[in-house]
Design a protein around this motif. Structure first.
Motif, PDB file in Angstrom:
ATOM      1  N   ASP A   1       0.741  -1.234   0.062  1.00 21.22           N
ATOM      2  CA  ASP A   1       0.094   0.004   0.044  1.00 21.22           C
ATOM      3  C   ASP A   1       0.702   1.208   0.078  1.00 21.22           C
ATOM      4  O   ASP A   1       1.792   1.973   0.598  1.00 21.22           O
ATOM      5  CB  ASP A   1      -1.168   0.020   1.238  1.00 21.22           C
ATOM      6  N   GLY A   2       0.968   1.843  -0.824  1.00 24.13           N
ATOM      7  CA  GLY A   2       1.428   2.955  -1.190  1.00 24.13           C
ATOM      8  C   GLY A   2       0.988   4.500  -0.648  1.00 24.13           C
ATOM      9  O   GLY A   2       0.919   5.577  -1.809  1.00 24.13           O
ATOM     10  N   ALA A   3      -0.129   4.986  -0.563  1.00 23.67           N
ATOM     11  CA  ALA A   3      -0.478   5.704  -0.132  1.00 23.67           C
ATOM     12  C   ALA A   3       0.377   6.747   0.230  1.00 23.67           C
ATOM     13  O   ALA A   3      -0.485   8.168  -0.544  1.00 23.67           O
ATOM     14  CB  ALA A   3      -1.273   5.768   0.643  1.00 23.67           C
ATOM     15  N   ARG A   4       1.392   6.664   0.393  1.00 28.33           N
ATOM     16  CA  ARG A   4       2.406   7.568   1.376  1.00 28.33           C
ATOM     17  C   ARG A   4       3.865   7.891  -0.173  1.00 28.33           C
ATOM     18  O   ARG A   4       4.676   8.464   1.050  1.00 28.33           O
ATOM     19  CB  ARG A   4       2.351   7.761   2.858  1.00 28.33           C
ATOM     20  N   LEU A   5       4.113   6.273  -0.960  1.00 33.64           N
ATOM     21  CA  LEU A   5       4.901   6.060  -1.026  1.00 33.64           C
ATOM     22  C   LEU A   5       5.588   7.424  -1.367  1.00 33.64           C
ATOM     23  O   LEU A   5       7.334   6.740  -1.138  1.00 33.64           O
ATOM     24  CB  LEU A   5       4.220   5.681  -2.039  1.00 33.64           C
ATOM     25  N   GLY A   6       5.501   8.205  -1.751  1.00 25.84           N
ATOM     26  CA  GLY A   6       6.859   9.449  -2.292  1.00 25.84           C
ATOM     27  C   GLY A   6       7.722   9.891  -0.810  1.00 25.84           C
ATOM     28  O   GLY A   6       8.420   9.826  -0.816  1.00 25.84           O
ATOM     29  N   TYR A   7       6.600   9.470   0.425  1.00 22.87           N
ATOM     30  CA  TYR A   7       7.403  10.543   1.533  1.00 22.87           C
ATOM     31  C   TYR A   7       8.153   8.833   1.633  1.00 22.87           C
ATOM     32  O   TYR A   7       9.196   9.519   2.889  1.00 22.87           O
ATOM     33  CB  TYR A   7       6.473  10.362   2.302  1.00 22.87           C
ATOM     34  N   GLY A   8       8.150   8.108   1.894  1.00 26.45           N
ATOM     35  CA  GLY A   8       8.397   6.881   1.375  1.00 26.45           C
ATOM     36  C   GLY A   8      10.032   6.372   0.899  1.00 26.45           C
ATOM     37  O   GLY A   8      10.809   6.344   1.396  1.00 26.45           O
ATOM     38  N   LEU A   9       9.643   6.547  -0.589  1.00 23.51           N
ATOM     39  CA  LEU A   9      10.915   6.359  -1.273  1.00 23.51           C
ATOM     40  C   LEU A   9      11.882   7.996  -1.488  1.00 23.51           C
ATOM     41  O   LEU A   9      13.190   7.785  -1.207  1.00 23.51           O
ATOM     42  CB  LEU A   9      10.512   7.167  -2.762  1.00 23.51           C
ATOM     43  N   MET A  10      11.529   8.453  -0.614  1.00 26.12           N
ATOM     44  CA  MET A  10      12.520  10.501  -0.183  1.00 26.12           C
ATOM     45  C   MET A  10      12.735  10.556   1.042  1.00 26.12           C
ATOM     46  O   MET A  10      14.076  10.948   1.028  1.00 26.12           O
ATOM     47  CB  MET A  10      11.490  11.546  -0.993  1.00 26.12           C
ATOM     48  N   ALA A  11      11.954   9.955   1.422  1.00 26.69           N
ATOM     49  CA  ALA A  11      13.225   9.955   3.317  1.00 26.69           C
ATOM     50  C   ALA A  11      15.055   8.895   3.069  1.00 26.69           C
ATOM     51  O   ALA A  11      15.490   8.411   2.792  1.00 26.69           O
ATOM     52  CB  ALA A  11      12.666   8.947   4.154  1.00 26.69           C
ATOM     53  N   ALA A  12      15.046  10.403   4.240  1.00 27.50           N
ATOM     54  CA  ALA A  12      17.126  10.447   3.811  1.00 27.50           C
ATOM     55  C   ALA A  12      17.232   8.365   4.219  1.00 27.50           C
ATOM     56  O   ALA A  12      18.545   8.178   3.741  1.00 27.50           O
ATOM     57  CB  ALA A  12      17.622  11.371   4.592  1.00 27.50           C
ATOM     58  N   GLU A  13      16.229   7.959   5.363  1.00 32.77           N
ATOM     59  CA  GLU A  13      16.615   7.116   5.905  1.00 32.77           C
ATOM     60  C   GLU A  13      16.094   5.710   5.140  1.00 32.77           C
ATOM     61  O   GLU A  13      16.608   4.915   5.503  1.00 32.77           O
ATOM     62  CB  GLU A  13      15.923   6.997   7.574  1.00 32.77           C
ATOM     63  N   GLY A  14      15.544   5.810   3.858  1.00 34.52           N
ATOM     64  CA  GLY A  14      15.237   4.427   3.636  1.00 34.52           C
ATOM     65  C   GLY A  14      16.620   4.303   2.496  1.00 34.52           C
ATOM     66  O   GLY A  14      17.593   5.283   2.429  1.00 34.52           O
ATOM     67  N   ASP A  15      16.009   2.724   2.110  1.00 31.53           N
ATOM     68  CA  ASP A  15      17.307   2.678   0.837  1.00 31.53           C
ATOM     69  C   ASP A  15      16.213   1.711   0.123  1.00 31.53           C
ATOM     70  O   ASP A  15      16.724   0.833  -0.670  1.00 31.53           O
ATOM     71  CB  ASP A  15      18.114   1.717   2.063  1.00 31.53           C
ATOM     72  N   ILE A  16      15.174   2.124  -0.291  1.00 31.00           N
ATOM     73  CA  ILE A  16      14.985   2.001  -1.521  1.00 31.00           C
ATOM     74  C   ILE A  16      14.100   2.587  -2.170  1.00 31.00           C
ATOM     75  O   ILE A  16      14.305   4.384  -2.014  1.00 31.00           O
ATOM     76  CB  ILE A  16      13.020   0.829  -1.106  1.00 31.00           C
ATOM     77  N   ASP A  17      14.388   2.340  -4.221  1.00 34.70           N
ATOM     78  CA  ASP A  17      13.679   3.790  -4.666  1.00 34.70           C
ATOM     79  C   ASP A  17      12.637   2.922  -5.515  1.00 34.70           C
ATOM     80  O   ASP A  17      12.171   1.412  -5.282  1.00 34.70           O
ATOM     81  CB  ASP A  17      14.568   3.999  -5.557  1.00 34.70           C
ATOM     82  N   LEU A  18      12.139   3.329  -6.591  1.00 36.65           N
ATOM     83  CA  LEU A  18      10.831   3.030  -7.222  1.00 36.65           C
ATOM     84  C   LEU A  18      11.038   1.843  -7.620  1.00 36.65           C
ATOM     85  O   LEU A  18      10.065   0.662  -8.146  1.00 36.65           O
ATOM     86  CB  LEU A  18      10.034   4.032  -7.926  1.00 36.65           C
ATOM     87  N   SER A  19      11.886   1.515  -8.520  1.00 31.48           N
ATOM     88  CA  SER A  19      12.223   0.407  -9.619  1.00 31.48           C
ATOM     89  C   SER A  19      12.531  -0.759  -8.454  1.00 31.48           C
ATOM     90  O   SER A  19      11.848  -1.451  -9.220  1.00 31.48           O
ATOM     91  CB  SER A  19      13.592   0.255 -10.094  1.00 31.48           C
ATOM     92  N   TRP A  20      13.341  -0.665  -7.216  1.00 35.46           N
ATOM     93  CA  TRP A  20      13.422  -1.907  -6.613  1.00 35.46           C
ATOM     94  C   TRP A  20      12.601  -2.038  -6.386  1.00 35.46           C
ATOM     95  O   TRP A  20      11.830  -3.505  -5.918  1.00 35.46           O
ATOM     96  CB  TRP A  20      14.757  -1.795  -5.173  1.00 35.46           C
ATOM     97  N   LEU A  21      10.790  -1.349  -5.593  1.00 31.42           N
ATOM     98  CA  LEU A  21       9.967  -1.817  -4.922  1.00 31.42           C
ATOM     99  C   LEU A  21       9.286  -2.873  -5.302  1.00 31.42           C
ATOM    100  O   LEU A  21       8.681  -3.992  -5.826  1.00 31.42           O
ATOM    101  CB  LEU A  21       9.430  -0.309  -4.449  1.00 31.42           C
ATOM    102  N   ALA A  22       9.326  -2.206  -7.488  1.00 29.81           N
ATOM    103  CA  ALA A  22       8.609  -3.081  -8.185  1.00 29.81           C
ATOM    104  C   ALA A  22       9.160  -4.157  -8.434  1.00 29.81           C
ATOM    105  O   ALA A  22       8.028  -5.404  -8.480  1.00 29.81           O
ATOM    106  CB  ALA A  22       8.225  -2.098  -9.515  1.00 29.81           C
ATOM    107  N   ALA A  23      10.274  -4.596  -8.200  1.00 27.48           N
ATOM    108  CA  ALA A  23      11.092  -5.861  -8.377  1.00 27.48           C
ATOM    109  C   ALA A  23      10.625  -6.696  -7.387  1.00 27.48           C
ATOM    110  O   ALA A  23      11.318  -7.792  -7.042  1.00 27.48           O
ATOM    111  CB  ALA A  23      12.474  -5.314  -9.010  1.00 27.48           C
ATOM    112  N   HIS A  24       9.722  -6.514  -6.061  1.00 21.71           N
ATOM    113  CA  HIS A  24      10.217  -7.267  -4.005  1.00 21.71           C
ATOM    114  C   HIS A  24       9.208  -7.009  -4.306  1.00 21.71           C
ATOM    115  O   HIS A  24       8.587  -7.369  -3.117  1.00 21.71           O
ATOM    116  CB  HIS A  24      11.531  -6.928  -3.633  1.00 21.71           C
ATOM    117  N   CYS A  25       8.016  -6.594  -4.807  1.00 17.68           N
ATOM    118  CA  CYS A  25       6.723  -7.419  -4.714  1.00 17.68           C
ATOM    119  C   CYS A  25       5.422  -7.651  -5.914  1.00 17.68           C
ATOM    120  O   CYS A  25       5.763  -8.060  -6.901  1.00 17.68           O
ATOM    121  CB  CYS A  25       6.170  -6.441  -4.062  1.00 17.68           C
TER     122      CYS A  25
END
Length: 280
Positions: free
Chosen positions: A108-132
């Protein structure tokens, strides 16, 4: 509800963290469509891989499992309802468990942008697409008037998903209006710029709370910030500032949720500072 009901057979269930949106804030919509939500323990709003593995190990060895709702999907929110982030390692481990037990992974990516852009995160959009198996790009909470973009990254959307969407009342007659918004959001990285702005404002807001001596209920790295206020402070601050009452912290205090967005300004934060000064 549309994605889950579209992907599952009528006797199948979805696994969620107990704090997950579908288990708490959907008014029983998933159960209304005929699918049991199996709630697992959560830590800081997240499902832990070990708890998923433990449940599936128990289920697979239960001689009465044919009498149970059959787990067929795992549901995660990214970021979580508490603004926390799954790491790439955590999602990888969960996805491996899903493949072991033939479960679909829905993010569920209702707030996906905020997760992808968070400095503490280590996931980008293409990686996410390959792991779900399916995820959606939230528009409503990241600047759009309305709409969410559901993505089946393997190109294996359920048969007649368009018709399923219509049955659930989720098909707009003027659907191009939703499409136009996503066209704009993904032009010149606007979606990600909007998300970065909200995160920047959230960081300043978090620092403001700390400077005022207020205690954070959880250390969220995204645009959701949870602060503990006394009941008296809640009453006074609520006269001028819009925030959510999340849950009781004690008999005389509440965990309150403050959210920044594309529209949050420096002036808004200055107003919050002045109102906090009045009650502290």
């Amino acid at each position: 509800m549309t994605v889950i009901d579209g992907c599952l057979r009528h006797y199948e269930a979805v696994l969620s963290a107990e704090t997950g949106h579908i288990n708490i804030h959907e008014a029983g919509a998933i159960e209304f469509s005929g699918h049991k939500v199996i709630a697992l323990p959560s830590k800081d709003g997240k499902m832990m891989p070990r708890d998923l593995a433990r449940y599936m190990e128990w289920f697979s060895h239960d001689e009465s499992r044919e009498h149970l709702a059959q787990p067929a999907m795992v549901y995660l929110t990214f970021p979580s309802e508490y603004g926390t982030l799954y790491s790439a390692a955590e999602i990888t481990e969960i996805y491996d468990i899903c493949r072991k037990y033939s479960l679909k992974l829905f993010i569920d990516g209702a707030r996906l942008g905020y997760g992808l852009m968070a400095a503490e995160g280590d996931i980008d959009l293409s990686w996410l697409a390959a792991h779900c198996d399916v995820f959606y790009i939230g528009g409503t909470k990241v600047g759009a008037l309305c709409g969410e973009a559901v993505v089946f990254p393997k190109g294996d959307a359920p048969k007649s998903f368009f018709t399923i969407t219509k049955q659930h009342g989720a098909l707009m007659a003027k659907g191009r209006l939703i499409g136009i918004q996503f066209d704009a959001l993904f032009t010149d990285c606007l979606y990600f710029d909007i998300s970065r702005h909200a995160l920047k404002m959230a960081g300043k807001m978090k620092q403001l709370f700390r400077e005022k001596g207020l205690r954070l209920a959880i250390d969220s790295p995204t645009n959701l910030q949870f602060v503990i206020l006394t009941n008296e402070q809640v009453s006074k601050l609520g006269e001028q500032v819009l925030f959510s009452l999340w849950e009781p912290s004690s008999t005389d205090s509440m965990v309150c949720r403050f959210v920044t967005s594309w529209s949050t300004t420096e002036a808004d934060l200055e107003t919050l500072k002045k109102e906090l000064d009045k009650i502290l």
